[in-house]
Design a protein around this motif. Structure first.
Motif, PDB file in Angstrom:
ATOM      1  N   THR A  56       0.809  -1.223   0.000  1.00 30.64           N
ATOM      2  CA  THR A  56       0.000   0.000   0.000  1.00 30.64           C
ATOM      3  C   THR A  56       0.843   1.275   0.000  1.00 30.64           C
ATOM      4  N   LEU A  57       2.142   1.139   0.276  1.00 31.24           N
ATOM      5  CA  LEU A  57       3.074   2.259   0.418  1.00 31.24           C
ATOM      6  C   LEU A  57       2.739   3.171   1.597  1.00 31.24           C
ATOM      7  N   MET A  58       1.872   2.705   2.488  1.00 33.02           N
ATOM      8  CA  MET A  58       1.598   3.454   3.709  1.00 33.02           C
ATOM      9  C   MET A  58       2.804   3.305   4.624  1.00 33.02           C
ATOM     10  N   GLN A  59       3.112   4.378   5.359  1.00 34.02           N
ATOM     11  CA  GLN A  59       4.241   4.308   6.278  1.00 34.02           C
ATOM     12  C   GLN A  59       3.778   4.431   7.722  1.00 34.02           C
ATOM     13  N   TYR A  60       4.617   3.895   8.610  1.00 36.94           N
ATOM     14  CA  TYR A  60       4.316   3.821  10.033  1.00 36.94           C
ATOM     15  C   TYR A  60       5.560   4.248  10.797  1.00 36.94           C
ATOM     16  N   PRO A  61       5.452   5.166  11.763  1.00 31.51           N
ATOM     17  CA  PRO A  61       6.631   5.653  12.497  1.00 31.51           C
ATOM     18  C   PRO A  61       7.215   4.567  13.394  1.00 31.51           C
ATOM     19  N   LEU A  62       8.546   4.460  13.360  1.00 33.05           N
ATOM     20  CA  LEU A  62       9.231   3.423  14.116  1.00 33.05           C
ATOM     21  C   LEU A  62      10.013   3.987  15.299  1.00 33.05           C
ATOM     22  N   ASN A  63      10.185   5.320  15.352  1.00 33.32           N
ATOM     23  CA  ASN A  63      10.884   5.930  16.496  1.00 33.32           C
ATOM     24  C   ASN A  63      10.269   7.294  16.818  1.00 33.32           C
ATOM     25  N   ASP A  64      10.790   7.914  17.880  1.00 31.53           N
ATOM     26  CA  ASP A  64      10.253   9.205  18.326  1.00 31.53           C
ATOM     27  C   ASP A  64      10.415  10.295  17.272  1.00 31.53           C
ATOM     28  N   ALA A  65      11.553  10.313  16.580  1.00 32.15           N
ATOM     29  CA  ALA A  65      11.782  11.336  15.553  1.00 32.15           C
ATOM     30  C   ALA A  65      10.725  11.239  14.452  1.00 32.15           C
ATOM     31  N   ALA A  66      10.364  10.034  14.076  1.00 34.94           N
ATOM     32  CA  ALA A  66       9.327   9.841  13.057  1.00 34.94           C
ATOM     33  C   ALA A  66       7.971  10.293  13.583  1.00 34.94           C
ATOM     34  N   GLN A  67       7.670   9.976  14.839  1.00 36.60           N
ATOM     35  CA  GLN A  67       6.393  10.392  15.419  1.00 36.60           C
ATOM     36  C   GLN A  67       6.279  11.907  15.470  1.00 36.60           C
TER      37      GLN A  67
END
Length: 113
Positions: A59-70
């Motif tokens: 789907t090319l959806m992304q999900y944050p894996l760390n605090d910087a991404a959040q």
């Protein structure tokens, strides 16, 4: 004709933007019982600011894996869904999701290389 040219220009720009990010595909086969995702293959990504994301390849959806991404998601710099959406339940710890530490560590290596 103008729309075709515009499409090619936008595709070229998007490809250039993606080239700056570091990516690695990983599979359930590689990780066995440590696998934490509902998909059999995902992509780990290091983006600007050492923001780590997991991408669902279908789907090319992304999900944050760390605090910087959040932080990037909360400030509108990136669009993403919550990580729990693609995490498996931990059968050894009812009510908890699988750990993503091994995947976070692998993604962090992308930021260094």
């Amino acid at each position: 004709m103008k729309s075709v040219i515009l499409g090619v220009v936008l595709l070229t720009m998007a490809t250039g933007a993606m080239a700056a990010d570091k990516l690695v595909n990983i599979t359930k086969f590689e990780y066995g019982k440590q696998w934490a995702f509902t998909k059999e293959e995902v992509t780990l990504q290091c983006r600007k600011g050492n923001a780590l994301f997991v991408l669902n390849n279908s789907t090319l959806m992304q999900y944050p894996l760390n605090d910087a991404a959040q932080v990037q998601v909360k400030t509108g710099q990136q669009r993403a869904q919550p990580l729990d959406v693609i995490l498996l339940d931990d059968i050894n710890n009812p009510g908890q999701k699988m750990s993503v530490e091994v995947f976070r560590a692998r993604a962090e290596k992308l930021c260094v290389d």
